[in-house]
Design a protein around this motif. Sequence first.
Motif, short mmCIF file in Angstrom:
data_model
loop_
_atom_site.label_atom_id
_atom_site.label_comp_id
_atom_site.label_asym_id
_atom_site.label_seq_id
_atom_site.Cartn_x
_atom_site.Cartn_y
_atom_site.Cartn_z
N MET A 1 -30.05 46.72 20.81
CA MET A 1 -31.42 46.23 20.96
C MET A 1 -31.75 45.14 19.95
N GLY A 2 -31.26 45.32 18.71
CA GLY A 2 -31.52 44.32 17.68
C GLY A 2 -30.90 42.98 18.00
N ALA A 3 -29.68 43.01 18.56
CA ALA A 3 -29.00 41.78 18.92
C ALA A 3 -29.75 41.04 20.02
N TYR A 4 -30.24 41.79 21.00
CA TYR A 4 -30.95 41.12 22.09
C TYR A 4 -32.27 40.53 21.60
N THR A 5 -32.95 41.26 20.72
CA THR A 5 -34.19 40.73 20.15
C THR A 5 -33.91 39.46 19.36
N SER A 6 -32.80 39.43 18.61
CA SER A 6 -32.42 38.23 17.86
C SER A 6 -32.12 37.08 18.81
N MET A 7 -31.46 37.38 19.93
CA MET A 7 -31.21 36.35 20.94
C MET A 7 -32.50 35.75 21.46
N ALA A 8 -33.47 36.61 21.75
CA ALA A 8 -34.75 36.13 22.28
C ALA A 8 -35.47 35.26 21.25
N ILE A 9 -35.42 35.66 19.98
CA ILE A 9 -36.07 34.86 18.92
C ILE A 9 -35.39 33.50 18.80
N CYS A 10 -34.06 33.49 18.79
CA CYS A 10 -33.34 32.22 18.71
C CYS A 10 -33.60 31.35 19.94
N GLY A 11 -33.66 31.99 21.11
CA GLY A 11 -33.97 31.24 22.33
C GLY A 11 -35.34 30.60 22.27
N LEU A 12 -36.31 31.35 21.75
CA LEU A 12 -37.68 30.81 21.62
C LEU A 12 -37.71 29.65 20.64
N ILE A 13 -37.03 29.80 19.50
CA ILE A 13 -36.96 28.72 18.51
C ILE A 13 -36.30 27.49 19.11
N GLY A 14 -35.21 27.71 19.85
CA GLY A 14 -34.50 26.59 20.45
C GLY A 14 -35.34 25.82 21.46
N ILE A 15 -36.10 26.55 22.27
CA ILE A 15 -36.90 25.89 23.31
C ILE A 15 -38.16 25.24 22.74
N VAL A 16 -38.85 25.95 21.85
CA VAL A 16 -40.13 25.43 21.32
C VAL A 16 -39.91 24.29 20.33
N TRP A 17 -38.96 24.49 19.39
CA TRP A 17 -38.74 23.49 18.34
C TRP A 17 -37.54 22.59 18.64
N GLN A 18 -36.94 22.73 19.81
CA GLN A 18 -35.84 21.86 20.23
C GLN A 18 -34.68 21.85 19.22
N ILE A 19 -34.34 23.05 18.70
CA ILE A 19 -33.24 23.18 17.76
C ILE A 19 -32.01 23.64 18.54
N LYS A 20 -31.06 22.74 18.69
CA LYS A 20 -29.88 23.01 19.52
C LYS A 20 -29.05 24.17 18.96
N ASN A 21 -28.95 24.27 17.63
CA ASN A 21 -28.14 25.33 17.04
C ASN A 21 -28.70 26.71 17.33
#
Length: 260
Positions: A68-88
């Motif tokens: 569950m923690g890994a999936y939550t981390s994925m969602a947070i990174c996905g949100l950061i990538g889409i909102v702030w356009q951070i490719k990494n």
Amino acid sequence: MWKWLHPYAKAETAYNLCYRLLPYFSWLAAITLIAGSIWGLLYAPSDYQQGDSFRIIYFHVPTAIWSMGAYTSMAICGLIGIVWQIKNAELAVYAMAPVGAAFTFLALVTGAVWGKPMWGAWWVWDARLTSELILLFLYLGVIALYNSFEDKRTAARAASILAIVGVVNVPIIHYSVEWWNTLHQGASITKFDKPSISPDMLWPLLLNIAGFLFIFAAIVCLRLANQILINDARRPWVKALVEQSSTESTSSVKGKHNAV
């Protein structure tokens, strides 16, 4: 507020950070897992109801928590990538997905092994088990979606969107034993006021929970660094890194040859 993220948008900075952190996470994972597993499997007291069969808890609970923690981390990174356009951050989503899928699979397998003597069946369509199985399918969906596009930037964005949408399943997994009448036992260690588990059993479990977190972090660092290299293969800093590695390898071979 989010200015601390900006330096890590640079691929070279993120790559160097991954390799600086990798040995620390690896050593911490080895130390905590060895200590927790030996303590839990050999020295923790037997459960008064389940006997020694309860000891699978030292692998089932950590993998279930970090699935569950890994999936939550994925969602947070996905949100950061889409909102702030951070490719990494988008690359981190794909780096985490196979590791989270492995943890989820291990949680399901160890849960089945534990459930057989307790429930008399390897599998029941229990709310907790079913929602955990859905989590595995979500991980596989993220992996499949990323690999279905030739344009990897589009692939990373699509995978990030699925990760964000699918995160709704995480609280369902966590609260399923409270919302529905299930066979799965309730929380044992998250009741911080008074955990319903003996300290002699709790401490090795906490060590293994930390150990699996460090394993997750180490593997993700390695995978993310590799994804960054693949993504930036034509960039000057990657070419310079390859040339430096080749020079060091040649020097090492010459040194050994001279020593002989």
